[in-house]
Scaffold this motif. Sequence first.
Motif, PDB file in Angstrom:
ATOM      1  N   LEU A 159      -2.945   2.120   0.773  1.00  0.00           N
ATOM      2  CA  LEU A 159      -4.198   2.833   0.568  1.00  0.00           C
ATOM      3  C   LEU A 159      -3.960   4.341   0.528  1.00  0.00           C
ATOM      4  CD1 LEU A 159      -7.293   2.256   0.372  1.00  0.00           C
ATOM      5  CD2 LEU A 159      -7.389   2.634   2.839  1.00  0.00           C
ATOM      6  N   ALA A 160      -3.159   4.843   1.456  1.00  0.00           N
ATOM      7  CA  ALA A 160      -2.858   6.273   1.487  1.00  0.00           C
ATOM      8  C   ALA A 160      -2.130   6.712   0.223  1.00  0.00           C
ATOM      9  CB  ALA A 160      -2.017   6.597   2.724  1.00  0.00           C
ATOM     10  N   GLN A 161      -1.203   5.879  -0.264  1.00  0.00           N
ATOM     11  CA  GLN A 161      -0.473   6.226  -1.488  1.00  0.00           C
ATOM     12  C   GLN A 161      -1.388   6.200  -2.710  1.00  0.00           C
ATOM     13  OE1 GLN A 161       2.302   7.553  -1.456  1.00  0.00           O
ATOM     14  NE2 GLN A 161       3.714   6.638   0.035  1.00  0.00           N
ATOM     15  N   VAL A 162      -2.303   5.245  -2.747  1.00  0.00           N
ATOM     16  CA  VAL A 162      -3.249   5.180  -3.869  1.00  0.00           C
ATOM     17  C   VAL A 162      -4.086   6.444  -3.923  1.00  0.00           C
ATOM     18  CG1 VAL A 162      -5.340   4.034  -4.707  1.00  0.00           C
ATOM     19  CG2 VAL A 162      -3.368   2.668  -4.025  1.00  0.00           C
ATOM     20  N   PHE A 163      -4.622   6.853  -2.777  1.00  0.00           N
ATOM     21  CA  PHE A 163      -5.427   8.070  -2.746  1.00  0.00           C
ATOM     22  C   PHE A 163      -4.596   9.291  -3.121  1.00  0.00           C
ATOM     23  CE2 PHE A 163      -8.595   6.185   0.519  1.00  0.00           C
ATOM     24  CZ  PHE A 163      -9.175   5.456  -0.511  1.00  0.00           C
ATOM     25  N   GLY A 164      -3.340   9.319  -2.667  1.00  0.00           N
ATOM     26  CA  GLY A 164      -2.471  10.440  -2.994  1.00  0.00           C
ATOM     27  C   GLY A 164      -2.114  10.517  -4.463  1.00  0.00           C
ATOM     28  N   SER A 165      -2.204   9.396  -5.171  1.00  0.00           N
ATOM     29  CA  SER A 165      -1.861   9.356  -6.600  1.00  0.00           C
ATOM     30  C   SER A 165      -3.080   9.499  -7.498  1.00  0.00           C
ATOM     31  CB  SER A 165      -1.158   8.024  -6.933  1.00  0.00           C
ATOM     32  OG  SER A 165      -0.018   7.828  -6.136  1.00  0.00           O
ATOM     33  N   SER A 166      -4.272   9.617  -6.910  1.00  0.00           N
ATOM     34  CA  SER A 166      -5.505   9.514  -7.700  1.00  0.00           C
ATOM     35  C   SER A 166      -5.647  10.600  -8.758  1.00  0.00           C
ATOM     36  CB  SER A 166      -6.727   9.523  -6.780  1.00  0.00           C
ATOM     37  OG  SER A 166      -6.779  10.725  -6.034  1.00  0.00           O
ATOM     38  N   VAL A 167      -5.122  11.799  -8.496  1.00  0.00           N
ATOM     39  CA  VAL A 167      -5.242  12.897  -9.468  1.00  0.00           C
ATOM     40  C   VAL A 167      -4.106  12.863 -10.480  1.00  0.00           C
ATOM     41  CG1 VAL A 167      -5.250  15.409  -9.751  1.00  0.00           C
ATOM     42  CG2 VAL A 167      -6.506  14.365  -7.866  1.00  0.00           C
ATOM     43  N   THR A 168      -2.886  12.696  -9.992  1.00  0.00           N
ATOM     44  CA  THR A 168      -1.728  12.743 -10.886  1.00  0.00           C
ATOM     45  C   THR A 168      -1.521  11.462 -11.673  1.00  0.00           C
ATOM     46  OG1 THR A 168      -0.334  12.085  -9.017  1.00  0.00           O
ATOM     47  CG2 THR A 168      -0.517  14.451  -9.494  1.00  0.00           C
ATOM     48  N   HIS A 169      -1.948  10.330 -11.123  1.00  0.00           N
ATOM     49  CA  HIS A 169      -1.774   9.034 -11.789  1.00  0.00           C
ATOM     50  C   HIS A 169      -3.055   8.217 -11.634  1.00  0.00           C
ATOM     51  CE1 HIS A 169       2.317  10.436 -10.808  1.00  0.00           C
ATOM     52  NE2 HIS A 169       2.603   9.953 -12.010  1.00  0.00           N
ATOM     53  N   PRO A 170      -4.107   8.583 -12.351  1.00  0.00           N
ATOM     54  CA  PRO A 170      -5.421   7.952 -12.161  1.00  0.00           C
ATOM     55  C   PRO A 170      -5.449   6.467 -12.465  1.00  0.00           C
ATOM     56  CG  PRO A 170      -5.403   9.366 -14.123  1.00  0.00           C
ATOM     57  CD  PRO A 170      -4.144   9.659 -13.375  1.00  0.00           C
ATOM     58  N   GLY A 171      -4.489   5.976 -13.229  1.00  0.00           N
ATOM     59  CA  GLY A 171      -4.465   4.543 -13.530  1.00  0.00           C
ATOM     60  C   GLY A 171      -4.257   3.697 -12.289  1.00  0.00           C
ATOM     61  N   VAL A 172      -3.526   4.227 -11.310  1.00  0.00           N
ATOM     62  CA  VAL A 172      -3.308   3.497 -10.058  1.00  0.00           C
ATOM     63  C   VAL A 172      -4.619   3.376  -9.298  1.00  0.00           C
ATOM     64  CG1 VAL A 172      -2.093   3.514  -7.850  1.00  0.00           C
ATOM     65  CG2 VAL A 172      -0.897   4.204  -9.930  1.00  0.00           C
ATOM     66  N   MET A 173      -5.359   4.490  -9.209  1.00  0.00           N
ATOM     67  CA  MET A 173      -6.653   4.466  -8.535  1.00  0.00           C
ATOM     68  C   MET A 173      -7.632   3.573  -9.282  1.00  0.00           C
ATOM     69  SD  MET A 173      -8.240   5.371  -5.913  1.00  0.00           S
ATOM     70  CE  MET A 173      -9.790   5.764  -5.161  1.00  0.00           C
ATOM     71  N   ALA A 174      -7.563   3.589 -10.611  1.00  0.00           N
ATOM     72  CA  ALA A 174      -8.452   2.737 -11.407  1.00  0.00           C
ATOM     73  C   ALA A 174      -8.192   1.263 -11.118  1.00  0.00           C
ATOM     74  CB  ALA A 174      -8.261   3.026 -12.897  1.00  0.00           C
ATOM     75  N   ALA A 175      -6.924   0.885 -10.964  1.00  0.00           N
ATOM     76  CA  ALA A 175      -6.590  -0.502 -10.649  1.00  0.00           C
ATOM     77  C   ALA A 175      -7.110  -0.872  -9.269  1.00  0.00           C
ATOM     78  CB  ALA A 175      -5.078  -0.710 -10.712  1.00  0.00           C
ATOM     79  N   PHE A 176      -6.974   0.048  -8.310  1.00  0.00           N
ATOM     80  CA  PHE A 176      -7.470  -0.211  -6.963  1.00  0.00           C
ATOM     81  C   PHE A 176      -8.997  -0.356  -6.978  1.00  0.00           C
ATOM     82  CE2 PHE A 176      -8.990   1.207  -2.774  1.00  0.00           C
ATOM     83  CZ  PHE A 176      -8.308   0.327  -1.960  1.00  0.00           C
ATOM     84  N   TRP A 177      -9.667   0.519  -7.693  1.00  0.00           N
ATOM     85  CA  TRP A 177     -11.134   0.464  -7.782  1.00  0.00           C
ATOM     86  C   TRP A 177     -11.585  -0.854  -8.401  1.00  0.00           C
ATOM     87  CZ3 TRP A 177     -15.306   3.174  -6.156  1.00  0.00           C
ATOM     88  CH2 TRP A 177     -16.519   2.907  -6.779  1.00  0.00           C
ATOM     89  N   GLN A 178     -10.941  -1.238  -9.503  1.00  0.00           N
ATOM     90  CA  GLN A 178     -11.372  -2.419 -10.242  1.00  0.00           C
ATOM     91  C   GLN A 178     -11.138  -3.707  -9.463  1.00  0.00           C
ATOM     92  OE1 GLN A 178     -12.865  -2.241 -13.271  1.00  0.00           O
ATOM     93  NE2 GLN A 178     -13.189  -4.452 -13.307  1.00  0.00           N
ATOM     94  N   ASN A 179     -10.043  -3.786  -8.719  1.00  0.00           N
ATOM     95  CA  ASN A 179      -9.645  -5.053  -8.102  1.00  0.00           C
ATOM     96  C   ASN A 179      -9.898  -5.140  -6.602  1.00  0.00           C
ATOM     97  OD1 ASN A 179      -8.058  -6.643 -10.333  1.00  0.00           O
ATOM     98  ND2 ASN A 179      -7.487  -4.499 -10.549  1.00  0.00           N
ATOM     99  N   HIS A 180     -10.042  -3.998  -5.936  1.00  0.00           N
ATOM    100  CA  HIS A 180     -10.231  -4.019  -4.493  1.00  0.00           C
ATOM    101  C   HIS A 180     -11.641  -3.590  -4.098  1.00  0.00           C
ATOM    102  CE1 HIS A 180      -5.838  -4.373  -3.359  1.00  0.00           C
ATOM    103  NE2 HIS A 180      -5.775  -4.076  -4.637  1.00  0.00           N
ATOM    104  N   LEU A 181     -12.178  -2.573  -4.753  1.00  0.00           N
ATOM    105  CA  LEU A 181     -13.467  -2.027  -4.342  1.00  0.00           C
ATOM    106  C   LEU A 181     -14.644  -2.582  -5.130  1.00  0.00           C
ATOM    107  CD1 LEU A 181     -12.597   1.750  -3.766  1.00  0.00           C
ATOM    108  CD2 LEU A 181     -12.693  -0.110  -2.100  1.00  0.00           C
ATOM    109  N   LEU A 182     -14.511  -2.652  -6.449  1.00  0.00           N
ATOM    110  CA  LEU A 182     -15.652  -3.014  -7.276  1.00  0.00           C
ATOM    111  C   LEU A 182     -16.207  -4.406  -6.989  1.00  0.00           C
ATOM    112  CD1 LEU A 182     -17.303  -1.502  -9.353  1.00  0.00           C
ATOM    113  CD2 LEU A 182     -15.951  -2.587 -11.157  1.00  0.00           C
ATOM    114  N   PRO A 183     -15.373  -5.448  -6.807  1.00  0.00           N
ATOM    115  CA  PRO A 183     -15.944  -6.771  -6.509  1.00  0.00           C
ATOM    116  C   PRO A 183     -16.782  -6.788  -5.236  1.00  0.00           C
ATOM    117  CG  PRO A 183     -13.657  -6.980  -7.179  1.00  0.00           C
ATOM    118  CD  PRO A 183     -13.907  -5.514  -6.964  1.00  0.00           C
TER     119      PRO A 183
END
Length: 207
Positions: A116-140
């Motif tokens: 989780l910490a790494q995903v948040f840390g990558s959210s600006v430089t690599h938004p695709g990682v955060m998008a995957a987390f949002w789509q599969n972990h948070l959105l459902p």
Amino acid sequence: MTAADVSRGRGRPRDPRTDQAILRAALELFTEHGHAGTSIEQIARRAGVGKLTVYRRWANKDELIAAAVESARGEIPNPGPEELADLSYAEISQVIVDALPVSARTLAEPGYRAMLAQVFGSSVTHPGVMAAFWQNHLLPRRHTAHLALSRAVEEGVLPAETDIEALIDMAVGAVVYRLLRPDPPEADELLEYLRTVYAQAGMIPRQ
């Protein structure tokens, strides 16, 4: 269709065990070292495969890490919209209550918190990682919470002027904040915290 797509579609059928080994290695390395500290070479070495085997499945590191994050949802239940559409507030909130023990065990795992910490840390430089987390972990789970709160408003459990989106944001923010504190909770403690937050937000009935 790209050349990579064509390449990945040729040859022998993909072995799902190889896919899982690569995803597991990618998730472990991303969790340990972050996006910048992870390479395809390291992933292939840890998975026990060649680089070409990795590239046959994923075109680049961003795509692979996003897929690894998708795979990390674990055993957290994920009921679909069709399963919840005709349920009452009491029935939907019971679905949420039933899912909380598994959710607490997953969220309390050190590896999950580190990811989780790494995903948040990558959210600006690599938004695709955060998008995957949002789509599969948070959105459902956000969809389930939104449906429960909508039913609560319809049935008069919550006021008609309730801002559902704000309630969900506050609940998610509270849970994430608790997970990232220096004194992370054990599963039992986190379960009680989830029950408290969800009840305060109206997603489940107050005891």
